[in-house]
Structures are given as C-alpha cells and as structure tokens.
Design a protein around this motif. Structure first.
Motif, PDB file in Angstrom:
ATOM      1  N   GLY A   9       0.776  -1.202  -0.174  1.00 52.09           N
ATOM      2  CA  GLY A   9      -0.085   0.035  -0.022  1.00 52.09           C
ATOM      3  C   GLY A   9       0.673   1.344   0.052  1.00 52.09           C
ATOM      4  N   LYS A  10       2.043   1.296   0.142  1.00 47.47           N
ATOM      5  CA  LYS A  10       3.061   2.354   0.122  1.00 47.47           C
ATOM      6  C   LYS A  10       4.144   1.944  -1.069  1.00 47.47           C
ATOM      7  N   VAL A  11       4.091   3.048  -1.981  1.00 45.34           N
ATOM      8  CA  VAL A  11       4.942   2.915  -3.154  1.00 45.34           C
ATOM      9  C   VAL A  11       5.640   4.504  -3.402  1.00 45.34           C
ATOM     10  N   GLU A  12       6.842   4.060  -3.552  1.00 43.38           N
ATOM     11  CA  GLU A  12       7.539   5.543  -3.768  1.00 43.38           C
ATOM     12  C   GLU A  12       7.509   5.917  -5.379  1.00 43.38           C
ATOM     13  N   GLY A  13       7.272   7.041  -5.675  1.00 46.01           N
ATOM     14  CA  GLY A  13       6.973   7.241  -7.091  1.00 46.01           C
ATOM     15  C   GLY A  13       5.701   6.518  -7.757  1.00 46.01           C
ATOM     16  N   SER A  14       5.257   7.284  -8.956  1.00 45.12           N
ATOM     17  CA  SER A  14       4.178   6.613  -9.402  1.00 45.12           C
ATOM     18  C   SER A  14       4.648   6.708 -11.247  1.00 45.12           C
ATOM     19  N   ILE A  15       3.804   6.189 -11.783  1.00 44.35           N
ATOM     20  CA  ILE A  15       3.896   6.426 -13.354  1.00 44.35           C
ATOM     21  C   ILE A  15       2.997   7.574 -13.866  1.00 44.35           C
ATOM     22  N   SER A  16       3.927   8.271 -14.466  1.00 45.28           N
ATOM     23  CA  SER A  16       3.355   9.462 -15.233  1.00 45.28           C
ATOM     24  C   SER A  16       2.959   9.291 -16.433  1.00 45.28           C
ATOM     25  N   LEU A  17       1.988   9.844 -17.036  1.00 42.56           N
ATOM     26  CA  LEU A  17       1.748   9.625 -18.588  1.00 42.56           C
ATOM     27  C   LEU A  17       1.340  10.850 -19.051  1.00 42.56           C
ATOM     28  N   ASP A  18       2.080  12.134 -18.678  1.00 44.92           N
ATOM     29  CA  ASP A  18       1.674  13.462 -19.032  1.00 44.92           C
ATOM     30  C   ASP A  18       2.454  14.044 -20.380  1.00 44.92           C
ATOM     31  N   LYS A  19       3.266  12.959 -21.151  1.00 48.53           N
ATOM     32  CA  LYS A  19       3.874  13.768 -22.094  1.00 48.53           C
ATOM     33  C   LYS A  19       3.077  13.372 -23.549  1.00 48.53           C
ATOM     34  N   GLN A  20       3.495  14.038 -24.564  1.00 43.31           N
ATOM     35  CA  GLN A  20       2.616  13.895 -25.969  1.00 43.31           C
ATOM     36  C   GLN A  20       2.627  12.506 -26.382  1.00 43.31           C
ATOM     37  N   LEU A  21       3.743  11.611 -26.158  1.00 44.68           N
ATOM     38  CA  LEU A  21       3.859  10.268 -26.556  1.00 44.68           C
ATOM     39  C   LEU A  21       4.398   9.445 -25.424  1.00 44.68           C
ATOM     40  N   ASN A  22       3.622   8.504 -24.831  1.00 46.17           N
ATOM     41  CA  ASN A  22       3.921   7.733 -23.961  1.00 46.17           C
ATOM     42  C   ASN A  22       4.129   6.222 -24.091  1.00 46.17           C
ATOM     43  N   VAL A  23       5.279   5.539 -23.850  1.00 47.66           N
ATOM     44  CA  VAL A  23       5.213   4.107 -24.065  1.00 47.66           C
ATOM     45  C   VAL A  23       5.307   3.503 -22.832  1.00 47.66           C
ATOM     46  N   LEU A  24       4.595   2.370 -22.389  1.00 41.18           N
ATOM     47  CA  LEU A  24       4.569   1.582 -21.250  1.00 41.18           C
ATOM     48  C   LEU A  24       4.929   0.149 -21.336  1.00 41.18           C
TER      49      LEU A  24
END
Length: 814
Positions: free
Chosen positions: A622-637
């Motif tokens: 339940g506690k995680v450092e950081g997160s996945i951000s998808l705020d760019k124009q082109l995102n690849v996961l």
C-alpha cells in the motif's frame, strides 16, 4: 450563347427554359467486390437510370487536380501539439520527397448527375394557363429589357417554387439506391471554371460569387456573374482548342464515340472505374442521355428490324447471301425487341464525350493517344470530329443541350449501368497524416484519426478504434507505430502498451521528440515494487476494487459461481479496500487471519504469485515510492520481463510466468482507461500491441469493450495490433472498429475471416490471392467511408523506418 440562364441552389435553367436538378453522387466502394456483388451494384444503377421515364439525364465526371504542396500545407492546419515545430519540419521534408517522387499534382474524380425536371403533375386548368401566359410575357419583357437596357435577368419566384417542389420528389426517388448530395452554386461555379481552365484553388476552398436581389415576386441576378467563369479567349483549331485565361493557357481536345465494335462484357466494362488507375492526368467525361420511352423505342426498333429484313430479303431474291453485318444486326435488333417487350424499359439516346487538357500541344497529343489506346482495348472507337471541338466542349456545361446527332449511340440502361459511373478507388481523406499510397492508383493516402467521431458526411462509421491484423513480419507494428507517432506530432496524446519492449530505442532514434517522449520501462526490481498494484493506480477505491477482483479471480481461477471460495475472496478484498492504506499484499494477510482452511489455501495460492519476479510489480503493501506518469505527448509503457504465451497455446497449459504476464497486461490496459478519461477536448490514441494476450481472457475482454465504448465518448481511439480477426472478440467489438488494416496472411481460414471482417466475399478467389500475395508494408485498408483498397505504407524517412522497424537485425558478413 452561354447555355445557363439562371441558378437557384441545385436547380439550373438553360436558355431554352428547361430546368435541371444537379446532384453530386457520393462515390461508392467497388474494389474487391465479388462478381455477384458487382451485379447488385449494376442492378441498382440500372434502376436509377430506368426510373427516369422521360426527359434527359446529364452524367458528368469531373477530374479535380490537387496540388501535393497545397494538400500538405492544408495538413499543417491540423497540427495543434507541443511538437508543432517538429511536425512542420517533418511535413515540409515529406512534401519535398513526395514532389520529387511523383510531381506536384494528383487527380481525384467527382461525379455529378443532372436530371431534367418535367412538371407533368400539373392540371392544365384555366388558372395554370393564366400563370404560364404571364410567365411567358414576363420572360419576353425581361429578354427585351436585357437586350435593350441591361445586364440583369429576372426570374419568377413562383416558377422557382414549382421546380423546387418537383426537385424534392426527385431527391427522394434517387436517394433510395445511392448516396447523393445536392450541389451548390460553388459546385457549379467550380465545374465551369474547371472546364474553362480557370481554377486556381482546391475544390473545397472554391467560392463562386453569385449575388441576387430579391424583389416582390421575382429575383434579379446580374448576367455577368453567371458568365464570369467562362471569361477567357477560345481559339478553335481543327481537332483541339486553345483556352487563354488570365493566368494560364490550356490546350483542350474532345473525343466522342464513333462505334462500339464488340460487346462490352460485364464485369470488366467499368470504364470510369478502371481509368482511375490507367491515367495520371485529368480526364473529364460527359454523358448526355435522352430518354426514349418504351413505346417509341419499340417503334424505332421495329422500323430498324424492317429495314434489315428488307436488306436480307433483297439479297435472297438476288440469289446472294446477306452480309455477316446484316445478319448480326438483325439478330441484335430482334433480341433488343424481345427485351423491350418483356421489361417495358426505355431506350436511351446517348452522346458520350471525353475531354482532355494539357499545358502544351505535344503533351495533349500524347494524352490523346493514351486515351484512344485505352478505349481501343475495350473495342470502343473514338473520334475527334473535325471542326466540332467547341460544340462537344459545351456539352460538359450543366443543363446544356446535345451538340449534334452524328455520333449518338442507342443503348439500354444495362449499358449505362455497366460503365462503373461513381465507382471509386479512393482511400482516406483529402488531407491529414500521410501514411502511404494506393497501390493500384498511386494516389497518396491521408487519414485523420479523430475524424470518425465528427459524423463526417458519407462515412459509414463513427468508431475511432483501428485494427492492424496480420501474421508476423508483414509490417503491422511498423505501420501502427508510424500512425501513432504522427498522431502525436499533430496533437494527439498517445499511449502505447508494449509488452515486448520493442520501443525502448526511440529515445536515441527519435531525438527530435525527446522532450515529449516518455518511455516507462518496468522491470522486476525492488524499486518498482507495487507500481502496477490496482490500489496504487486508481484513486477511486471502487475502481481499484473491481480491478483487484478481476486480477485475483484470473490468477486463482476462482469463478464468481463458486459458492465457497468466491465469497471468502470477496470478503477479504472488501476489507482491504476499506482499510486506511490498501495494497494487494494485504489481501493475503487478511485471508490468513480468517483462519479457515479455504481462506488459507486461497492466501497461499495468491502468495505463490507474489513471490515470483513479476509479482514485485503487482503486489504492494500500500506504500509505493513514486508513480507512473503519462503526461507527455507520446508515452510508451513496457514491462521488460513479460513472457506471453503463444497465441494458439491452450490456457490450461500456461506457465505461472505466462499467467502473471497476462495479468500484468490486464493491469497495464487499465492505465489506458485512466488515460483516455483525461481532457475530452484532446484526442487520445491508445496502442495495444499483442492485443490478443488480454483479449483472450474474460477480464481482458471486459476491459477492451470498456476502452472502446468509453473511447468514443472521451474522444479517444484504441488501436488493436494483433494477428487474427478472432482476437477481436464478437461482432459487437468488430462493429466498433473504424479504420481497418490487414497485412499478409497465408492461412486460408484466416484470409476468409479477414475478408468477411472487411465486408467482402470470403469465397472470392481473387480477393484471397490478393491478400495472400501482399508484400511487406502493404495492407488491405478500409477507410471511414467503406472504401477498400491496398495501401503501401510509406515512412518516407530512413530514421523513422529504422526506429519503427521491429524486425530482428540481420547479421552482416565479415
């Protein structure tokens, strides 16, 4: 004298007082149809012609030339992204490359129908007689005033209303078989300017100024405004004309049919369809069709039959045999008489004229030779009558009369229907993202990914989703990558789910977009623990709980129909969801605390997945450092350690790593759902590579359907990149696919399913072979309008091809 007297909306009055209603015929898909489907189109067209029992029909094909530079410049207007500078540079470089390859212009065809309106429903009573007499006097006075005093023409509003009423009835009749659009004054003006060689702007931007003054009971229009499109100097030569306008000189020549030597066999006689891939220069065609009703047609045929029999009898009386020509003509006329007797159809007196133009006399001669050869192959003989160029040229003007009777042909509706008028090989939009070219015609293909949801006229779908289908190595990943890259340049926010980690090199290979490129590479390292935990992904606890249920029921195989295990699992999930800091690991703890045998077994089962390398990403406290951000124009996961099973592998034989990999794909796809729910004013595109991996499980199917449904509402398109049509689930999912691409396949069963997915005859051998023999980078494409053709994807730039190519590198020899 200029034949057009007056224009009101799509109605045109000529100098003889006849009125025509003009419509643009929306081109219909003809590519890849089976013989039976072509027959169906033929019958609909024959019925369209046959329903006109009297009067005249004017069928007009106009070739509109479009500048590649102008098209590319227009495409720039669609760019709205933070990468606009990069987009402009790419488009400019693309333009230079295209112009160098194919020249600066390409040809597109538009099809128009003009129907002569006949007011045969009016009772000839005294009131109507008075009205007609008044209109005759008014026309006479108006003509005298025009010649003596001036430039204005007067038109009775009552007459306009009478013909407008007749036009509405006609529109309802013709719209039952094909799609039509009423022409506007701009359409008519463009046709006139085009014929007189004066067009200097694209069709969509053309504006025809025709001001009118409304008075009591009448409308005035300045005669000069009607004549303006024809302002030029015409020098008529023996078999051509020179048209000198304000900005350019054009050389024009007209052909007409002198003789049809053989029988046109259908399918195979679709002249208007095949010339699109034959000519790379504009060719216009006019068919002036006069309807001869059945009774008159039979009289004419019987008279001809009588003449031929007299010739035959004369030969017999002189102890000689009739010529082969007379015998064949007698057989044909007898067959025609029988046909007219049985069908009660009309006959048609047709003047078929072809117009070709060029910038020089030498170029005109070469084009004329090419046209003559094309028609010769169809056993149709063309002539350029000496001194008749001006008269034949004027047959193209809307509402004009037939010039002469020397070259008319008597035909049935079957002949006219067999010519393929309105059949198209067009693909895509007139501007947008350039993705390649039509293999058959060489025409550039553009798409606008966000356009489907706008309800564009003529489209057959409003679905934003796309499908890229085909076996390995055909080019589907490269093509999808190219479209999504350009979508980002044009302004879309893009998310690509990459389970094979094939796009990690984009940072180095695409430095121009580095600031707006975000590649999230999830590895099974401790620093990434829990980044894919549903409780971490979703702020909404209820959404998180639903995804947890999907994941844990998939991993454990517990069905919601299991009366013992499912309630135990749900109880633990609810407790964790309501806790202060929920996490997937906490579900294991809660189950163990329950102390029952069933709960302990479920906890142990889930814990076995948590202990795997990939489980680090999925399970957290339940506690995680950081997160996945998808705020760019082109995102690849991408998840580096995913091991997906082969598409044809049975689910019961999946390894624990393969099961976890599919579970990861379901969670990753949930990112897409969050992603598309962002700003509705911005178009979003989500690419699901190896889409089969989560479409084959219940949870993945539900998520995919939700993505498609929500996508249409949230201005987002989902792009399915997969191998087989069956991966796209049921018909409901398939019906929500807008643009489709199918790459090479060698499996006959899959080929048939693909053809059926495109709405084509799956048993047609020609279509099967075409799909089987596609080259790398070629795909069968269906656009928003239902048009189908083969496209060659064209990245243009070597750096883009290198970046998007997912094939393994070839070892170079020493």
């Amino acid at each position: 004298m200029f034949p057009i007297k007056y224009i009101e909306n799509n109605l045109i009055w000529n100098q003889s007082g006849e009125v025509y209603a003009y419509y643009e015929m929306i081109p219909y898909n003809y590519s890849f149809l089976s013989s039976e489907e072509k027959e169906q189109v033929h019958n609909r067209f024959r019925q369209l012609i046959a329903q006109q029992r009297s009067g005249n029909i004017h069928a007009l094909q106009i070739a509109t030339e479009s500048s590649i530079r102008a098209t590319q410049e227009k495409s720039k207007e669609l760019v709205t992204s933070a990468l606009s500078d990069v987009a402009m540079e790419r488009i400019d470089a693309q333009t230079d490359a295209l112009v160098e390859m194919i020249g600066d212009s390409q040809v597109a065809y538009r099809y128009f129908f003009g129907f002569k309106l006949v007011l045969d429903d009016q009772e000839m009573n005294l009131q109507n007689f008075k009205e007609t007499f008044k209109e005759t006097i008014r026309d006479f006075i108006g003509e005298v005033n025009r010649k003596v005093m001036g430039d204005f023409l007067s038109m009775s509003d009552k007459e306009i209303r009478r013909y407008s009423k007749a036009e509405k009835l006609l529109e309802n009749k013709i719209g039952r078989r094909f799609q039509f659009r009423k022409v506007t004054k701009n359409d008519i003006g463009y046709i006139l300017d085009h014929l007189y060689g004066q067009v200097s702007v694209p069709y969509e931007e053309y504006e025809y100024s025709l001001p009118k003054e409304k008075l009591k009971g009448e409308t005035l229009v300045k005669r000069y405004d009607l004549l303006r499109p024809s302002r030029c100097l015409i020098e008529e030569k023996q078999r051509s004309m020179k048209i000198v306008g304000e900005k350019q000189e054009t050389y024009v020549s007209c052909f007409t049919i002198s003789n049809i030597v053989g029988e046109l066999e259908f399918p195979g006689s679709e002249i208007f369809y095949y010339q699109q891939q034959q000519f790379n220069f504009p060719v216009d065609t006019s068919m002036n069709i006069e309807v001869i009703e059945n009774r008159k047609a039979l009289t004419k045929v019987r008279n001809k039959k009588k003449e031929l029999k007299d010739l035959d009898d004369h030969a017999y009386q002189n102890d000689s045999e009739s010529s082969e020509t007379v015998v064949e003509a007698l057989e044909d006329v007898t067959e025609l008489e029988t046909d007219l007797n049985q069908t009660k159809d009309s006959m048609y007196k047709i003047s078929y004229v072809i117009r070709v133009c060029a910038d020089s006399e030498d170029e005109l001669k070469m084009r004329c030779d090419e046209i003559r050869d094309f028609y010769d192959d169809l056993e149709i003989k063309l002539v350029r009558p000496f001194g008749d160029m001006r008269g034949l040229f004027e047959e193209f003007i809307p509402a004009s009369k037939r010039f002469e009777d020397d070259y008319i042909q008597y035909v049935t509706s079957d002949f006219i229907a067999s010519l393929g008028f309105g059949a198209t090989q067009q693909l895509g939009e007139d501007h947008g993202i350039y993705i390649g070219y039509n293999v058959d015609t060489g025409k550039n293909v553009y798409i606008q990914p966000a356009l489907a949801a706008q309800g564009v006229k003529g489209s057959v779908t409003n679905a934003l989703a796309m499908a890229f289908l085909g076996s390995l190595g055909g080019g589907k990943s490269l093509s999808a990558n190219m479209i999504m890259y350009y979508a980002a340049l044009f302004g879309a926010k893009v998310l690509i789910l990459d389970p094979k980690s094939e796009r990690g090199g984009w940072i180095e290979n695409l430095p121009e977009i580095r600031d707006q490129l975000n590649i999230v590479n999830l590895t099974s390292e401790q620093k990434n623990r829990g980044l894919l935990d549903p409780y971490i992904i979703y702020e909404d606890r209820e959404e998180a709980k639903n995804l947890v249920v999907d994941i844990l029921t998939y991993l454990t195989g517990i069905s919601n129909k299991d009366p013992e295990k499912f309630p135990i699992l749900m109880s633990a999930i609810r407790e964790v969801t309501d806790s202060e800091r929920p996490g997937l690991l906490s579900v294991i703890d809660v189950l163990k605390k329950q102390g029952t045998r069933e709960a302990s077994l479920i906890a142990t089962h889930i814990e076995s997945f948590a202990d795997c390398a990939l489980g680090i990403l999925l399970f957290s406290s339940g506690k995680v450092e950081g997160s996945i951000s998808l705020d760019k124009q082109l995102n690849v996961l991408q998840v580096a350690d995913l091991i997906l099973p082969e598409p044809d592998k049975e689910a019961d034989s999946y390894t624990i790593t393969e099961v976890l990999s599919i579970a990861m794909m379901i969670v990753i796809a949930s990112f897409a759902l969050n992603f598309i729910q962002e700003d509705r004013s911005v178009f979003k595109a989500v690419g699901l590579d190896e889409a089969w991996s989560f479409l084959q499980v219940t949870q993945g199917k539900a998520l995919s359907n939700k993505l498609v449904r929500a996508g249409r509402a949230m201005n987002a398109g989902v792009y399915f990149i997969t191998q087989n049509v069956d991966d796209l689930l049921d018909e409901k999912m398939k019906n929500n696919i807008g643009i489709k691409f199918a790459f090479r396949s060698t499996d006959l069963t899959e080929i048939k399913k693909t053809l059926e997915f495109f709405g084509l005859d799956p048993e047609d051998k020609g279509n099967q072979e075409r799909l089987r023999n596609l080259e790398n980078g070629q795909a069968l494409m269906q656009d928003l309008y239902g048009h189908i053709g083969v496209i060659q994807f064209h990245p243009v730039f070597a750096d883009l091809f290198h970046a998007f190519d997912t094939r393994p590198p070839v070892e170079k020899g020493a």
